[in-house]
Design an enzyme around this catalytic site. Structure first.
Site, short mmCIF file in Angstrom:
data_model
loop_
_atom_site.label_atom_id
_atom_site.label_comp_id
_atom_site.label_asym_id
_atom_site.label_seq_id
_atom_site.Cartn_x
_atom_site.Cartn_y
_atom_site.Cartn_z
N ASP A 100 24.61 -51.81 -4.70
CA ASP A 100 23.19 -51.63 -4.41
C ASP A 100 22.85 -51.78 -2.94
O ASP A 100 23.50 -52.51 -2.20
CB ASP A 100 22.33 -52.59 -5.24
CG ASP A 100 22.79 -54.04 -5.18
OD1 ASP A 100 23.98 -54.29 -4.93
OD2 ASP A 100 21.94 -54.93 -5.37
N GLU A 167 23.81 -56.73 -7.05
CA GLU A 167 24.23 -57.99 -6.42
C GLU A 167 23.10 -58.59 -5.60
O GLU A 167 22.96 -59.81 -5.52
CB GLU A 167 25.46 -57.75 -5.54
CG GLU A 167 26.06 -59.01 -4.93
CD GLU A 167 25.34 -59.51 -3.68
OE1 GLU A 167 25.32 -60.73 -3.43
OE2 GLU A 167 24.80 -58.66 -2.95
#
Length: 444
Positions: A100, A167
């Site tokens: 991400d 994350e």
């Protein structure tokens, strides 16, 4: 399985250095792959996606892994990717990359800078950027997969490679575990990952045995008061004064209740109250980030925050029905622990390969990483390691050391690592570590 395969592999990794020829061969292979890996890197950098929205990113990774011969499952933990390669008897090793980006508008000036925009949970449209270097993580992950797929004759066991979502909000690893990562797929005996570093020169490898990153807790405190006119404070119970007393008292948890040898941080990042000069509000709101390493230290800090909030309210004469409300965010990021013996064994191999000057033991940090969840989900049967790969361009690092410039940190809109050096170093390191653990000599 752990005793039969992984422990001998650890010993062999520590005692058997790769020959110079083998090290050079692997390094040459990485160099040969770098042009196409850099094309992938630039594509990932230019097209980041926010947490749990990594649909296109995951599809790109999944397609490449299928082409390499992995069994690929998408949509694990919402947008996660699991790729499995079975190659005979031996240990099961898992390699992780996070996917991400962040809600940051890029200002690096790179020709392939992200121009993506999105609306995160805040509801405010923002730019999106790989300001934490997850694009380097994914690219090195693909590079490692390519090299290991080409070298199936050099290792034996089961390789599990995961592209992890979310994350940055600390939820992706748990989402994958909750979706059966350790039950639907082969359960690993060793888990490896790396993170680019904005404080080390490009190509340096840093590691911290034991606690490497911190527990990350978010705490909200609703401080209630009795409002009124600013000219007549004696007729009120001022929540700003009360909340200010709490802010200062919280620091005694670190300075006077926590051991000086046990790092801890309590930061009040937000303090909101009132709307006008001459009005005493009837409430104040605090937002805290709390960092610790051990579960015991975490409990001490969180219990202490609740105790101090209530105690200060009582001292201020607040009635029972106006006590502060302390809310702990349910989902927190646990501290990341590197299995010490395993870590030192892997690093022994890295020193032989990269040289003493490039592999350094470094202090733990108070940042957070949900990589921690993979060890916590199986503490008795799994070894875990996440290490740093420096990303600061050498010229910039030297200027910073001379005091001429300040370096941007991770999450900065200006963070632009020396991506080629990060990816080349990490690809070689992750591949070499996996071959050490799964090499044929270690599983016969």
């Amino acid at each position: 399985m752990l005793k039969k395969f992984l422990l001998p592999a650890i010993a062999a990794a520590a005692l058997t250095a790769p020959s110079s020829a083998l090290a050079d061969e692997l390094r040459d292979a990485v160099a040969s792959d770098m042009p196409q890996l850099m094309d992938l890197y630039r594509d990932l950098h230019e097209h980041p996606e926010l947490s749990f929205e990594e649909v296109k990113t995951a599809a790109k990774l999944a397609a490449r892994m299928r082409a390499l011969g992995f069994e690929v499952t998408e949509g694990v933990g919402k947008t996660g990717v699991v790729a499995v390669m079975r190659n005979g008897e031996g240990p099961t090793v898992m390699l992780r990359a996070d996917m991400d980006g962040l809600p940051v508008t890029e200002q690096t000036g790179l020709p392939y800078a992200s121009k993506q925009v999105a609306v995160p949970a805040s509801g405010v449209e923002t730019g999106v950027m790989h300001a934490c270097g997850h694009d380097t993580h994914m690219t090195a992950w693909i590079g490692t997969a390519q090299l290991l797929a080409e070298r199936k004759g050099e290792w034996s066991g089961t390789l599990v490679m995961i592209g992890q979502p979310a994350e940055e909000i600390g939820l992706g690893a748990k989402a994958m575990l909750d979706d059966g990562l350790y039950t639907r797929f082969p359960k690993p005996e060793a888990v490896l990952a790396f993170h680019d570093a904005a404080q080390f020169p490009a190509g340096m490898i840093g590691y911290s045995p034991g606690f490497a990153l911190a527990n990350v807790d978010s705490v909200d405190i609703h401080v209630k008061g009795v409002g009124g006119h600013g000219a007549y404070p004696h007729t009120t119970k001022d929540p700003i004064v009360l909340a200010s007393a709490m802010v200062m008292k919280f620091q005694t948890l670190v300075s006077r209740e926590s051991s000086p040898l046990d790092p801890a941080v309590i930061t009040v990042g937000s303090f909101h109250s009132g709307f006008k000069h001459n009005i005493i509000s009837d409430e104040a709101k605090l937002q805290l980030t709390v960092r610790s390493y051990s579960d015991e230290s975490r409990k001490l800090l969180l219990d202490g925050i609740s105790r101090i909030a209530k105690g200060e309210a009582i001292a201020a004469g607040m009635p029972e029905d106006r006590m502060p409300v302390v809310t702990l965010e349910k989902d927190y990021t646990p501290s990341t622990y590197n299995s010490p013996e395993f870590t030192e064994s892997v690093m022994a191999g890295f020193r032989e390969r990269f040289g003493e000057a490039r592999v350094m033991k470094v202090p733990s940090v108070m940042g957070g990483e949900d990589f921690s969840q993979f060890l916590r989900a199986s503490p008795d049967d799994t070894k875990s390691l996440i290490f740093w790969v420096g990303g600061v361009p050498q010229a910039e690092f030297e200027r910073a050391q001379a005091g001429e410039i300040s370096l941007p940190s991770l999450h900065s809109p200006y963070w632009a690592p020396d991506a080629e050096k990060v990816i080349a170093t990490a690809t070689e390191a992750m591949t070499a570590a996996t071959l050490d653990l799964m090499g044929l000599a270690n599983v016969q």
